[in-house]
Design an enzyme around this catalytic site. Structure first.
Site, PDB file in Angstrom:
ATOM      1  N   GLY A   1      33.795  51.029  29.617  1.00 49.11           N
ATOM      2  CA  GLY A   1      35.165  50.518  29.446  1.00 49.11           C
ATOM      3  C   GLY A   1      35.445  50.287  27.970  1.00 49.11           C
TER       4      GLY A   1
ATOM      5  N   LEU B   1      37.971  32.146  35.454  1.00 49.36           N
ATOM      6  CA  LEU B   1      39.255  32.041  36.164  1.00 49.36           C
ATOM      7  C   LEU B   1      39.887  30.685  35.880  1.00 49.36           C
ATOM      8  CD1 LEU B   1      38.545  33.572  39.713  1.00 49.36           C
ATOM      9  CD2 LEU B   1      39.522  34.680  37.706  1.00 49.36           C
TER      10      LEU B   1
ATOM     11  N   SER C   1      33.898  42.066  32.543  1.00 46.33           N
ATOM     12  CA  SER C   1      35.213  42.000  33.194  1.00 46.33           C
ATOM     13  C   SER C   1      35.365  40.634  33.853  1.00 46.33           C
ATOM     14  CB  SER C   1      35.324  43.059  34.289  1.00 46.33           C
ATOM     15  OG  SER C   1      35.138  44.344  33.780  1.00 46.33           O
TER      16      SER C   1
ATOM     17  N   CYS D   1      46.163  39.275  31.947  1.00 45.62           N
ATOM     18  CA  CYS D   1      45.192  38.435  32.649  1.00 45.62           C
ATOM     19  C   CYS D   1      45.705  37.161  33.298  1.00 45.62           C
ATOM     20  CB  CYS D   1      44.053  38.096  31.700  1.00 45.62           C
ATOM     21  SG  CYS D   1      43.096  39.573  31.322  1.00 45.62           S
TER      22      CYS D   1
ATOM     23  N   PHE E   1      36.380  35.441  26.360  1.00 46.40           N
ATOM     24  CA  PHE E   1      37.482  34.484  26.165  1.00 46.40           C
ATOM     25  C   PHE E   1      38.411  34.864  25.018  1.00 46.40           C
ATOM     26  CE2 PHE E   1      34.112  32.093  28.324  1.00 46.40           C
ATOM     27  CZ  PHE E   1      34.825  31.566  29.393  1.00 46.40           C
TER      28      PHE E   1
ATOM     29  N   LYS F   1      47.243  37.740  36.771  1.00 49.22           N
ATOM     30  CA  LYS F   1      46.229  38.384  37.611  1.00 49.22           C
ATOM     31  C   LYS F   1      45.124  37.398  37.997  1.00 49.22           C
ATOM     32  CE  LYS F   1      43.099  40.949  35.146  1.00 49.22           C
ATOM     33  NZ  LYS F   1      41.762  40.378  35.247  1.00 49.22           N
TER      34      LYS F   1
HETATM   35  N1  LIG Z   1      42.606  42.065  27.616  1.00 52.69           N
HETATM   36  C1  LIG Z   1      42.063  40.909  27.312  1.00 52.69           C
HETATM   37  O1  LIG Z   1      42.445  40.269  26.351  1.00 52.69           O
HETATM   38  C2  LIG Z   1      40.948  40.359  28.147  1.00 52.69           C
HETATM   39  C3  LIG Z   1      40.523  40.985  29.300  1.00 52.69           C
HETATM   40  N2  LIG Z   1      39.489  40.458  30.036  1.00 52.69           N
HETATM   41  C4  LIG Z   1      38.986  41.160  31.212  1.00 52.69           C
HETATM   42  O2  LIG Z   1      38.230  42.293  30.765  1.00 52.69           O
HETATM   43  C5  LIG Z   1      38.373  43.388  31.668  1.00 52.69           C
HETATM   44  C6  LIG Z   1      38.870  44.602  30.916  1.00 52.69           C
HETATM   45  O3  LIG Z   1      40.153  44.319  30.392  1.00 52.69           O
HETATM   46  P1  LIG Z   1      40.841  45.278  29.315  1.00 52.69           P
HETATM   47  O4  LIG Z   1      39.844  45.675  28.295  1.00 52.69           O
HETATM   48  O5  LIG Z   1      42.074  44.595  28.895  1.00 52.69           O
HETATM   49  O6  LIG Z   1      41.183  46.559  30.236  1.00 52.69           O
HETATM   50  P2  LIG Z   1      41.611  48.004  29.745  1.00 52.69           P
HETATM   51  O7  LIG Z   1      42.397  48.597  30.858  1.00 52.69           O
HETATM   52  O8  LIG Z   1      42.183  47.951  28.376  1.00 52.69           O
HETATM   53  O9  LIG Z   1      40.207  48.798  29.628  1.00 52.69           O
HETATM   54  C7  LIG Z   1      39.404  49.137  30.705  1.00 52.69           C
HETATM   55  C8  LIG Z   1      38.842  50.541  30.465  1.00 52.69           C
HETATM   56  O10 LIG Z   1      37.857  50.819  31.466  1.00 52.69           O
HETATM   57  C9  LIG Z   1      37.886  52.223  31.722  1.00 52.69           C
HETATM   58  N3  LIG Z   1      37.213  52.506  32.997  1.00 52.69           N
HETATM   59  C10 LIG Z   1      37.564  52.100  34.239  1.00 52.69           C
HETATM   60  N4  LIG Z   1      36.658  52.524  35.141  1.00 52.69           N
HETATM   61  C11 LIG Z   1      35.711  53.223  34.463  1.00 52.69           C
HETATM   62  C12 LIG Z   1      34.524  53.895  34.848  1.00 52.69           C
HETATM   63  N5  LIG Z   1      34.105  53.922  36.126  1.00 52.69           N
HETATM   64  N6  LIG Z   1      33.793  54.499  33.883  1.00 52.69           N
HETATM   65  C13 LIG Z   1      34.201  54.467  32.589  1.00 52.69           C
HETATM   66  N7  LIG Z   1      35.315  53.838  32.172  1.00 52.69           N
HETATM   67  C14 LIG Z   1      36.071  53.215  33.094  1.00 52.69           C
HETATM   68  C15 LIG Z   1      39.370  52.538  31.725  1.00 52.69           C
HETATM   69  O11 LIG Z   1      39.585  53.925  31.515  1.00 52.69           O
HETATM   70  C16 LIG Z   1      39.889  51.658  30.567  1.00 52.69           C
HETATM   71  O12 LIG Z   1      39.932  52.365  29.350  1.00 52.69           O
HETATM   72  C17 LIG Z   1      39.305  42.895  32.774  1.00 52.69           C
HETATM   73  O13 LIG Z   1      38.530  42.419  33.839  1.00 52.69           O
HETATM   74  C18 LIG Z   1      40.046  41.738  32.121  1.00 52.69           C
HETATM   75  O14 LIG Z   1      40.445  40.790  33.070  1.00 52.69           O
HETATM   76  C19 LIG Z   1      38.861  39.317  29.639  1.00 52.69           C
HETATM   77  C20 LIG Z   1      39.230  38.655  28.504  1.00 52.69           C
HETATM   78  C21 LIG Z   1      40.291  39.129  27.649  1.00 52.69           C
HETATM   79  O1  LIG Z   2      41.379  36.613  29.907  1.00 57.38           O
HETATM   80  C1  LIG Z   2      42.143  37.033  29.071  1.00 57.38           C
HETATM   81  O2  LIG Z   2      42.706  38.124  29.112  1.00 57.38           O
HETATM   82  C2  LIG Z   2      42.541  36.190  27.908  1.00 57.38           C
HETATM   83  O3  LIG Z   2      43.829  35.625  28.247  1.00 57.38           O
HETATM   84  C3  LIG Z   2      44.427  34.859  27.223  1.00 57.38           C
HETATM   85  O4  LIG Z   2      44.613  35.650  26.052  1.00 57.38           O
HETATM   86  P1  LIG Z   2      45.861  36.635  25.861  1.00 57.38           P
HETATM   87  O5  LIG Z   2      46.514  36.861  27.182  1.00 57.38           O
HETATM   88  O6  LIG Z   2      45.356  37.811  25.126  1.00 57.38           O
HETATM   89  O7  LIG Z   2      46.849  35.868  24.885  1.00 57.38           O
HETATM   90  P2  LIG Z   2      47.365  34.337  24.815  1.00 57.38           P
HETATM   91  O8  LIG Z   2      47.402  33.941  23.411  1.00 57.38           O
HETATM   92  O9  LIG Z   2      46.633  33.475  25.747  1.00 57.38           O
HETATM   93  O10 LIG Z   2      48.868  34.475  25.311  1.00 57.38           O
HETATM   94  C4  LIG Z   2      49.185  34.777  26.666  1.00 57.38           C
HETATM   95  C5  LIG Z   2      50.683  34.671  26.871  1.00 57.38           C
HETATM   96  O11 LIG Z   2      51.099  33.307  26.800  1.00 57.38           O
HETATM   97  C6  LIG Z   2      52.139  33.161  25.865  1.00 57.38           C
HETATM   98  N1  LIG Z   2      52.025  31.817  25.242  1.00 57.38           N
HETATM   99  C7  LIG Z   2      50.860  31.419  24.689  1.00 57.38           C
HETATM  100  C8  LIG Z   2      50.744  30.153  24.148  1.00 57.38           C
HETATM  101  C9  LIG Z   2      51.840  29.279  24.181  1.00 57.38           C
HETATM  102  O12 LIG Z   2      51.798  28.115  23.714  1.00 57.38           O
HETATM  103  N2  LIG Z   2      53.000  29.708  24.742  1.00 57.38           N
HETATM  104  C10 LIG Z   2      53.112  30.962  25.285  1.00 57.38           C
HETATM  105  O13 LIG Z   2      54.186  31.311  25.816  1.00 57.38           O
HETATM  106  C11 LIG Z   2      51.932  34.298  24.868  1.00 57.38           C
HETATM  107  O14 LIG Z   2      53.099  34.607  24.176  1.00 57.38           O
HETATM  108  C12 LIG Z   2      51.502  35.404  25.813  1.00 57.38           C
HETATM  109  O15 LIG Z   2      52.613  36.006  26.424  1.00 57.38           O
HETATM  110  C13 LIG Z   2      43.502  33.701  26.860  1.00 57.38           C
HETATM  111  O16 LIG Z   2      44.071  32.965  25.778  1.00 57.38           O
HETATM  112  C14 LIG Z   2      42.125  34.207  26.475  1.00 57.38           C
HETATM  113  O17 LIG Z   2      41.250  33.116  26.232  1.00 57.38           O
HETATM  114  C15 LIG Z   2      41.579  35.069  27.604  1.00 57.38           C
HETATM  115  O18 LIG Z   2      40.327  35.620  27.247  1.00 57.38           O
END
Ligand SMILES: NC(=O)C1=CN([C@@H]2O[C@H](COP(=O)(O)OP(=O)(O)OC[C@H]3O[C@@H](n4cnc5c(N)ncnc54)[C@H](O)[C@@H]3O)[C@@H](O)[C@H]2O)C=CC1
Ligand SMILES: O=C(O)[C@H]1O[C@H](OP(=O)(O)OP(=O)(O)OC[C@H]2O[C@@H](n3ccc(=O)[nH]c3=O)[C@H](O)[C@@H]2O)[C@H](O)[C@@H](O)[C@@H]1O
Length: 480
Positions: free
Chosen positions: A13, A225, A135, A280, A166, A283
């Site tokens: 990923g 979560l 994930s 996130c 995080f 979800k």
């Molecule tokens: N986006 C964020 O800021 C955060 C996300 N997370 C968690 O991390 C996980 C990933 O999130 P993102 O990076 O945002 O997702 P994303 O959608 O940007 O990336 C996931 C990647 O995995 C690839 N993929 C899926 N199945 C695959 C397979 N079988 N083999 C190889 N590649 C595969 C997809 O093509 C995609 O590029 C999720 O569970 C999310 O909840 C946790 C903290 C922060």
């Molecule tokens: O699991 C995840 O994906 C991540 O989700 C959030 O990070 P992210 O969604 O990237 O960004 P945030 O800064 O949390 O903002 C989320 C949303 O809340 C909004 N927000 C944030 C803070 C605030 O005071 N008010 C507000 O409306 C932002 O504009 C944005 O739309 C968490 O902050 C991360 O710790 C976590 O790892």
């Protein structure tokens, strides 16, 4: 033997988490070879692009980190089998979106990508390995992963760890450098402890040891979560107060400041807005709600679901306010959106409030003109088309009908110049808090707009005194 000293890591990923996280591990641990793999050929090509401005994830500082480590001990590839085969430790950072069909539709996490990874690892591995859940997953997923891994009877041992991420987008590199904590959950048996220690040793290359905490597997999964639910809850709490402020003449930013100075409450995550977005928060809360129902805890489920319901309400309130103020119709009117990304400093648009506000205005056939410094026209159109097909059945904040992609193409225009986007507009709506919006020549904008010149500041970033003096009809969040 479960490996105790790690020299080769694979990450499945290469998205918003896998890409930045592995880049920082590679940068901080030059003695470890890190290979990030993905099925998405285009994404991997972009990670390998010599032009670092073309990386598929926009994050301040990421280009420097990738520039330093790529080709040295950081590699991006589509050869998933080879990476699995070579690595002692495999991170799973694949997407876990909300299910859009079948059992748990609109609530439960879709674990098909995680399951596919586990099956592939089980098939390819020919040595003992540590598998790290990066994930965000429902509680007890590690158990399912173990079951899949152990189903291949090749006598190979796997240890599954939970190591939730995080980081927040837009500040990912900073967050990864100075994590508040690194959380590692694992089994209490001897191999579990060896695996935990191996991962602790990786992070200890740059994270102070006291910030690396270890727990049982289920506590680690549930902590992720819970953290997201608490963060989102703060935003919905202050947004609920913003509605009251608009009725009473109180100012939500003043209220947030006053309560945030109480050290028990704290000042962070109290910025009222048009509603939280991102891939996130919604979800993960829906996933928590689903789990609570599964364990027959309806009161707990309803408590947390309210955070999402309030967020739907906040986005709806904003759209409705635009329609109300524009004399109860936006049909045929040019409404300019400043910002489309779900927050500043990212090109990610998943679940952005802008998508929902646009959809509601499109229901009334507004003409929407958009400028976002990092989001393409293709992305905007695909977000709107996706919403038409995948509405959550629970999201009943407003009446809707499906809008065809032809209508979307006709009614939604994406600009590369902010001033052309705002010229002759009936109203401007700020949907993302990009810093550059504050620095625009607002007198020039006013002069070219239709009058009365409405501005709806969904992020409370614009200078109220200045804009009002210029003559704008300004409406902010939570200000009467
Ligand atoms: N986006 C964020 O800021 C955060 C996300 N997370 C968690 O991390 C996980 C990933 O999130 P993102 O990076 O945002 O997702 P994303 O959608 O940007 O990336 C996931 C990647 O995995 C690839 N993929 C899926 N199945 C695959 C397979 N079988 N083999 C190889 N590649 C595969 C997809 O093509 C995609 O590029 C999720 O569970 C999310 O909840 C946790 C903290 C922060
Ligand atoms: O699991 C995840 O994906 C991540 O989700 C959030 O990070 P992210 O969604 O990237 O960004 P945030 O800064 O949390 O903002 C989320 C949303 O809340 C909004 N927000 C944030 C803070 C605030 O005071 N008010 C507000 O409306 C932002 O504009 C944005 O739309 C968490 O902050 C991360 O710790 C976590 O790892």
């Amino acid at each position: 033997m479960i490996p105790s000293k790690i020299t080769k890591i694979a990450c499945i990923g290469a998205g918003y988490v896998g890409g930045p996280t592995m880049s920082v591990i590679a940068q901080q641990c030059p003695h470890i070879q890190v290979t990030v793999v993905d099925l998405n050929v285009q994404r991997i090509a972009a990670w390998n692009d010599p032009d670092l401005s073309k990386l598929p994830v926009y994050e301040p500082g990421l280009d420097e980190v990738v520039g330093e480590a790529r080709g040295r001990n950081l590699f991006f590839s589509t050869d998933v089998d080879k990476a699995i085969h070579e690595a002692q430790m495999i991170f799973m950072a694949v997407n876990t979106p909300t299910k859009t069909f079948g059992v748990g539709r609109g609530m439960a996490a879709d674990l098909k990508y995680v399951e596919l990874c586990a099956r592939q690892i089980a098939r390819v591995a020919d040595e003992d390995k540590i598998i790290v859940e990066k994930s965000t997953l429902p509680v007890r997923t590690a158990e399912s992963i173990k079951t899949i891994l152990e189903s291949e009877t090749k006598g190979i041992k796997f240890k599954v760890l939970s190591n939730p991420e995080f980081l927040a987008e837009g500040t990912a590199i900073e967050d990864l450098y100075k994590s508040d904590r690194v959380l590692i959950g694992g089994d209490e048996d001897e191999d579990g402890q060896i695996a935990i220690q191996a991962l602790v040793d990786v992070y200890a290359n740059w994270i102070p040891r006291e910030k690396i905490i270890t727990t049982r597997l289920w506590s680690s999964e549930l902590s992720k979560l819970t953290a997201n639910a608490f963060l989102a809850q703060r935003i919905s709490s202050i947004n609920s107060i913003s509605a009251l402020c608009e009725q009473t003449g109180a100012d939500v930013d003043e209220v947030a400041r006053a309560i945030g100075m109480d050290t028990r409450i704290g000042s962070k995550f109290l910025k009222s807005s048009v509603g939280f977005g991102g891939s996130c928060f919604q979800k993960d809360i829906l996933n928590l709600v689903y789990l609570c129902h599964h364990f027959n805890l309806p009161e707990v489920a309803n408590y947390w679901e309210q955070v999402v319901i309030l967020n739907d309400y906040q986005k709806h309130r904003f759209a409705k306010r635009i329609i109300d103020k524009l004399f109860n119709t936006v049909s045929g009117k040019k409404i300019t959106f400043l910002g489309w990304a779900f927050k500043k400093d990212t090109n990610d648009t998943r679940e952005s409030a802008a998508i929902y506000v646009a959809d509601e205005l499109l229901q009334d056939r507004a003409e929407i003109h958009i400028f976002d410094p990092k989001v393409s026209e293709e992305q905007v159109h695909s977000d709107l088309v996706y919403l038409q097909k995948h509405r959550r059945s629970q999201a009943t904040a407003y009446e809707y009908e499906e809008i065809t992609s032809e209508e979307i193409k006709k009614l939604v225009v994406v600009h590369t110049d902010p001033y052309s986007a705002m010229e002759k507009a009936h109203a401007i709506a700020v949907l993302t808090e990009w810093d550059e919006f504050k620095t625009y020549d607002w007198q020039k904008v006013y002069d070219t707009m239709l009058k009365p010149a409405f501005v709806f500041d969904g992020r409370n970033i614009l200078d109220r005194t200045k804009l009002t003096e210029i003559g704008f009809n300004l409406h902010s969040i939570g200000k009467g």
